[in-house]
Design an enzyme around this catalytic site. Structure first.
Site, mmCIF file in Angstrom:
data_model
loop_
_atom_site.group_PDB
_atom_site.id
_atom_site.type_symbol
_atom_site.label_atom_id
_atom_site.label_comp_id
_atom_site.label_asym_id
_atom_site.label_seq_id
_atom_site.Cartn_x
_atom_site.Cartn_y
_atom_site.Cartn_z
ATOM 1 N N PRO A 1 0.807 -1.224 0.000
ATOM 2 C CA PRO A 1 0.000 0.000 0.000
ATOM 3 C C PRO A 1 0.838 1.271 0.000
ATOM 4 O O PRO A 1 1.821 1.396 0.738
ATOM 5 C CB PRO A 1 -0.817 -0.122 1.294
ATOM 6 N N CYS A 2 0.405 2.239 -0.828
ATOM 7 C CA CYS A 2 1.163 3.478 -0.987
ATOM 8 C C CYS A 2 0.503 4.666 -0.286
ATOM 9 O O CYS A 2 0.974 5.796 -0.418
ATOM 10 C CB CYS A 2 1.342 3.802 -2.469
ATOM 11 N N GLN A 3 -0.596 4.423 0.464
ATOM 12 C CA GLN A 3 -1.348 5.546 1.036
ATOM 13 C C GLN A 3 -0.500 6.495 1.864
ATOM 14 O O GLN A 3 -0.724 7.703 1.853
ATOM 15 C CB GLN A 3 -2.500 5.022 1.910
ATOM 16 N N ILE B 1 2.685 6.996 1.495
ATOM 17 C CA ILE B 1 3.879 7.381 0.747
ATOM 18 C C ILE B 1 3.563 8.396 -0.344
ATOM 19 O O ILE B 1 4.314 9.343 -0.560
ATOM 20 C CB ILE B 1 4.547 6.128 0.140
ATOM 21 N N SER B 2 2.430 8.233 -1.026
ATOM 22 C CA SER B 2 2.087 9.112 -2.136
ATOM 23 C C SER B 2 1.730 10.508 -1.639
ATOM 24 O O SER B 2 1.446 10.715 -0.461
ATOM 25 C CB SER B 2 0.910 8.532 -2.928
#
Length: 247
Positions: free
Chosen positions: A70-72, A74-75
């Site tokens: 999951p990139c939540q 990080i983005s």
């Protein structure tokens, strides 16, 4: 020779389809979302399904593991708490499974913001369990699609491969060298509206040609998906690298 594949955070199967194109057999997959698991059950029916990475322990050996954790966190759209964030800390479960399975290669996908929000920790974590790595940022437009969708891809492999090789052989090659002239870059000089899970279905349909009946689950699944073309390219790069480094 690389013949088997396991997919974590598999989504709707972009990595598995890329693996199939490269002659690999997907032995198992792991995906939490029920809607996406149903798609995987239909399209990758022979693969064993794991539901939750936290409860998945020592899955069967495979040559290649893929997955975009999951990139939540990080983005730029998230809280930027990095890999210690609530969702993105699932990286540590990914790392655990790499250690348990000891695959010959791993592909890790995430937002390009990972370069500024934790890639050094991932590389350090991989080094602790005996893996070296290379990374590259790739855009869908490089493969002929009319949207940018840039992502960071890390390819990891046992450190002994790098120590024992002769010369400076790199994983990532020119796209046309691997896929031929099938894919030609698209010029995106004109602005294109951002596509994400919050996009109105009418906007998505107008901009991307999706059907009128596209529902929110399908929009989210497509928005999170890895392009099979990019997966195919990276896996073919790995197979070429593997054939060279084994000589």
């Amino acid at each position: 020779m690389i013949t088997t594949h396991g997919g974590l955070f598999e989504g709707i199967g972009g990595f598995s389809l890329g693996a199939k194109r490269c002659g690999l057999t997907t032995k198992w997959i792991c995906e939490l979302d029920k809607y996406r698991r149903n798609i995987l059950r239909k399209n990758i029916s022979d693969a064993h399904q794991f539901k939750n990475i936290r409860t998945t322990k020592s899955p069967p050996p495979v040559d290649l593991i893929t997955g975009g954790f999951p990139c939540q966190n990080i983005s730029t759209a998230g809280g930027r708490s990095g890999i210690i964030g609530t969702e993105s800390q699932l990286w540590f479960e990914y790392l655990r499974i790499i250690y348990e399975v000891q695959p010959r290669y791993v592909i890790i996908e995430n937002s390009t913001q990972l370069r500024n929000a934790g890639i050094e920790f991932i590389l350090y974590d991989l080094s602790k369990i005996g893996y070296d790595a290379e990374w590259e940022c790739l855009q869908a437009s490089q493969f002929g699609y009319r949207h940018k969708r840039e992502r960071c891809f890390i390819v990891a492999y046992p450190s002994e491969i790098r120590r024992n090789q002769i010369g400076n052989v790199q994983i990532f090659k020119e796209i046309n060298e691997i896929l031929g002239d099938t894919y030609r870059p698209v010029d995106l000089s004109m602005p294109i509206k951002r596509f994400n899970r919050a996009t109105n279905s009418n906007d998505v349909r107008n901009n991307y040609g999706f059907s009128k009946g596209l529902d929110r689950n399908r929009i989210a699944a497509i928005g999170d998906a890895v392009s099979p073309d990019i997966a195919e390219y990276i896996i073919k790069c790995i197979k070429l690298f593997d054939s060279i480094t084994k000589k």
